[in-house]
Design a protein around this motif. Sequence first.
Motif, PDB file in Angstrom:
ATOM      1  N   ARG A  14      11.486   8.383  -1.236  1.00 28.93           N
ATOM      2  CA  ARG A  14      10.402   8.388  -0.245  1.00 28.93           C
ATOM      3  C   ARG A  14       9.798   6.712   0.228  1.00 28.93           C
ATOM      4  O   ARG A  14       9.747   6.792   1.528  1.00 28.93           O
ATOM      5  N   CYS A  15      10.886   5.330  -0.358  1.00 33.10           N
ATOM      6  CA  CYS A  15       9.903   4.221   0.071  1.00 33.10           C
ATOM      7  C   CYS A  15      10.878   3.830   1.247  1.00 33.10           C
ATOM      8  O   CYS A  15      10.717   3.114   1.719  1.00 33.10           O
ATOM      9  N   LEU A  16      12.262   4.377   0.699  1.00 32.75           N
ATOM     10  CA  LEU A  16      14.002   3.824   1.795  1.00 32.75           C
ATOM     11  C   LEU A  16      13.554   5.236   2.864  1.00 32.75           C
ATOM     12  O   LEU A  16      14.498   4.872   3.558  1.00 32.75           O
ATOM     13  N   ARG A  17      12.970   6.003   2.996  1.00 29.39           N
ATOM     14  CA  ARG A  17      12.487   6.835   4.104  1.00 29.39           C
ATOM     15  C   ARG A  17      12.531   6.310   5.130  1.00 29.39           C
ATOM     16  O   ARG A  17      12.488   5.175   5.849  1.00 29.39           O
ATOM     17  N   GLU A  18      13.307   6.295   6.094  1.00 34.50           N
ATOM     18  CA  GLU A  18      12.652   6.151   7.754  1.00 34.50           C
ATOM     19  C   GLU A  18      11.556   6.116   7.726  1.00 34.50           C
ATOM     20  O   GLU A  18      11.058   6.121   8.417  1.00 34.50           O
ATOM     21  N   GLY A  19      11.826   4.526   8.419  1.00 28.01           N
ATOM     22  CA  GLY A  19      10.546   4.108   8.657  1.00 28.01           C
ATOM     23  C   GLY A  19       9.641   3.353   7.829  1.00 28.01           C
ATOM     24  O   GLY A  19       8.435   3.018   8.637  1.00 28.01           O
ATOM     25  N   LEU A  58      22.401   5.679   5.756  1.00 36.20           N
ATOM     26  CA  LEU A  58      23.317   5.317   4.828  1.00 36.20           C
ATOM     27  C   LEU A  58      21.913   4.885   3.502  1.00 36.20           C
ATOM     28  O   LEU A  58      23.005   4.881   1.998  1.00 36.20           O
ATOM     29  N   ARG A  59      20.777   4.478   3.865  1.00 39.81           N
ATOM     30  CA  ARG A  59      19.896   3.645   2.381  1.00 39.81           C
ATOM     31  C   ARG A  59      19.818   5.432   1.126  1.00 39.81           C
ATOM     32  O   ARG A  59      20.191   5.238  -0.270  1.00 39.81           O
ATOM     33  N   ALA A  60      19.588   6.380   1.669  1.00 44.37           N
ATOM     34  CA  ALA A  60      19.948   7.792   0.667  1.00 44.37           C
ATOM     35  C   ALA A  60      21.030   7.440   0.298  1.00 44.37           C
ATOM     36  O   ALA A  60      21.077   8.350  -0.406  1.00 44.37           O
ATOM     37  N   ARG A  61      21.764   7.695   1.011  1.00 45.63           N
ATOM     38  CA  ARG A  61      23.720   7.753   0.071  1.00 45.63           C
ATOM     39  C   ARG A  61      23.829   6.697  -0.649  1.00 45.63           C
ATOM     40  O   ARG A  61      23.782   7.347  -1.566  1.00 45.63           O
ATOM     41  N   TYR A  62      23.405   5.777  -0.523  1.00 42.92           N
ATOM     42  CA  TYR A  62      24.102   4.591  -1.368  1.00 42.92           C
ATOM     43  C   TYR A  62      22.608   4.858  -3.306  1.00 42.92           C
ATOM     44  O   TYR A  62      22.895   4.203  -3.767  1.00 42.92           O
ATOM     45  N   LEU A  63      21.681   5.130  -2.600  1.00 37.86           N
ATOM     46  CA  LEU A  63      20.966   5.297  -3.617  1.00 37.86           C
ATOM     47  C   LEU A  63      20.503   6.545  -4.760  1.00 37.86           C
ATOM     48  O   LEU A  63      21.153   6.120  -5.569  1.00 37.86           O
ATOM     49  N   GLY A  64      21.611   7.467  -3.783  1.00 35.28           N
ATOM     50  CA  GLY A  64      22.460   8.936  -4.597  1.00 35.28           C
ATOM     51  C   GLY A  64      23.184   7.857  -6.030  1.00 35.28           C
ATOM     52  O   GLY A  64      23.124   8.018  -7.139  1.00 35.28           O
ATOM     53  N   ARG A  91       0.759  -1.445  -0.192  1.00 33.11           N
ATOM     54  CA  ARG A  91       0.004  -0.172  -0.100  1.00 33.11           C
ATOM     55  C   ARG A  91       1.179   1.552   0.124  1.00 33.11           C
ATOM     56  O   ARG A  91       0.585   2.202  -0.897  1.00 33.11           O
ATOM     57  N   LEU A  92       1.876   1.156   0.934  1.00 37.75           N
ATOM     58  CA  LEU A  92       2.665   1.932   0.506  1.00 37.75           C
ATOM     59  C   LEU A  92       3.362   2.652  -0.468  1.00 37.75           C
ATOM     60  O   LEU A  92       3.736   4.008  -0.783  1.00 37.75           O
ATOM     61  N   VAL A  93       3.697   1.427  -1.290  1.00 39.81           N
ATOM     62  CA  VAL A  93       4.240   1.403  -2.379  1.00 39.81           C
ATOM     63  C   VAL A  93       3.968   2.379  -3.525  1.00 39.81           C
ATOM     64  O   VAL A  93       3.877   2.864  -4.245  1.00 39.81           O
ATOM     65  N   ILE A  94       2.209   1.748  -3.662  1.00 39.53           N
ATOM     66  CA  ILE A  94       1.365   2.328  -4.166  1.00 39.53           C
ATOM     67  C   ILE A  94       1.163   4.066  -4.221  1.00 39.53           C
ATOM     68  O   ILE A  94       0.549   5.088  -4.594  1.00 39.53           O
ATOM     69  N   ASP A  95       1.129   4.277  -3.072  1.00 43.10           N
ATOM     70  CA  ASP A  95       0.509   5.695  -3.020  1.00 43.10           C
ATOM     71  C   ASP A  95       1.919   6.648  -3.284  1.00 43.10           C
ATOM     72  O   ASP A  95       1.336   7.540  -3.482  1.00 43.10           O
ATOM     73  N   GLU A  96       3.171   6.172  -2.669  1.00 49.46           N
ATOM     74  CA  GLU A  96       3.914   6.546  -2.973  1.00 49.46           C
ATOM     75  C   GLU A  96       4.517   6.664  -4.432  1.00 49.46           C
ATOM     76  O   GLU A  96       4.426   7.908  -4.919  1.00 49.46           O
ATOM     77  N   ALA A  97       4.380   6.230  -5.705  1.00 50.01           N
ATOM     78  CA  ALA A  97       3.910   5.823  -7.031  1.00 50.01           C
ATOM     79  C   ALA A  97       3.866   7.004  -7.810  1.00 50.01           C
ATOM     80  O   ALA A  97       3.461   7.546  -7.990  1.00 50.01           O
TER      81      ALA A  97
END
Length: 207
Positions: A90-95, A169-175, A64-70
């Motif tokens: 957004r999908c990899l943000r904290e929490g 770290l997710r945000a860093r490596y996503l970059g 549901r979160l993936v769909i909403d964000e997309a």
Amino acid sequence: MPTATTARHDDAVIRAAREVFAEHGMAAPMAEVAKRAGVGVASIYRRYPSKAELVEQVRIAAFRLVIDEAEAARAEERDPWQALSRFMHRCLREGSGIGTVLPQLEKRHTFSVEFRDLQQRVAEVIEALVDDAKLAGELRADVDWTDVLLLFKHLNPSLPTTEARRAELRARYLGLVLEGLRADGAALRGPAPDTAEWRALCDNRAD
């Protein structure tokens, strides 16, 4: 219709279950889920009769979160690359819990109609984001929508630190990954997963 209290209860249980099962697998006691959620064990069993059903509900919440964000990214970002980038960040943000590696379910587990419907919708909304970026000439032609979804698992390993630091770290490596997704990059090795392979990987069931 669920009350606000019921919704908060469900959210707390889903978050706790995601953490507990990711850390300890299916052997984790429901008592630990209840403890982290701040609820009684009996109340969890009334809502989720088995561990497998609870794991499925964790997956459904992620769908549901993936769909909403997309859908939000595609509707609100005029540039297709920015929409794809925003969606992934957004999908990899904290929490968020997207990409959390959960234990495998037994092969005999039967997924609900809700699970299958949302799984299909996830495929459709991500494919639309990817196709938009390709048509705009911003995303490399040899990347498929299945690649994007599997990247979430690669970018969200279990690390012995806080969720806040894991999110950084997710945000860093996503970059770094996003730069590799740009058009005109060197050819990738091996084929992208097809729909059947992605679905099998997404189901995450033991042989």
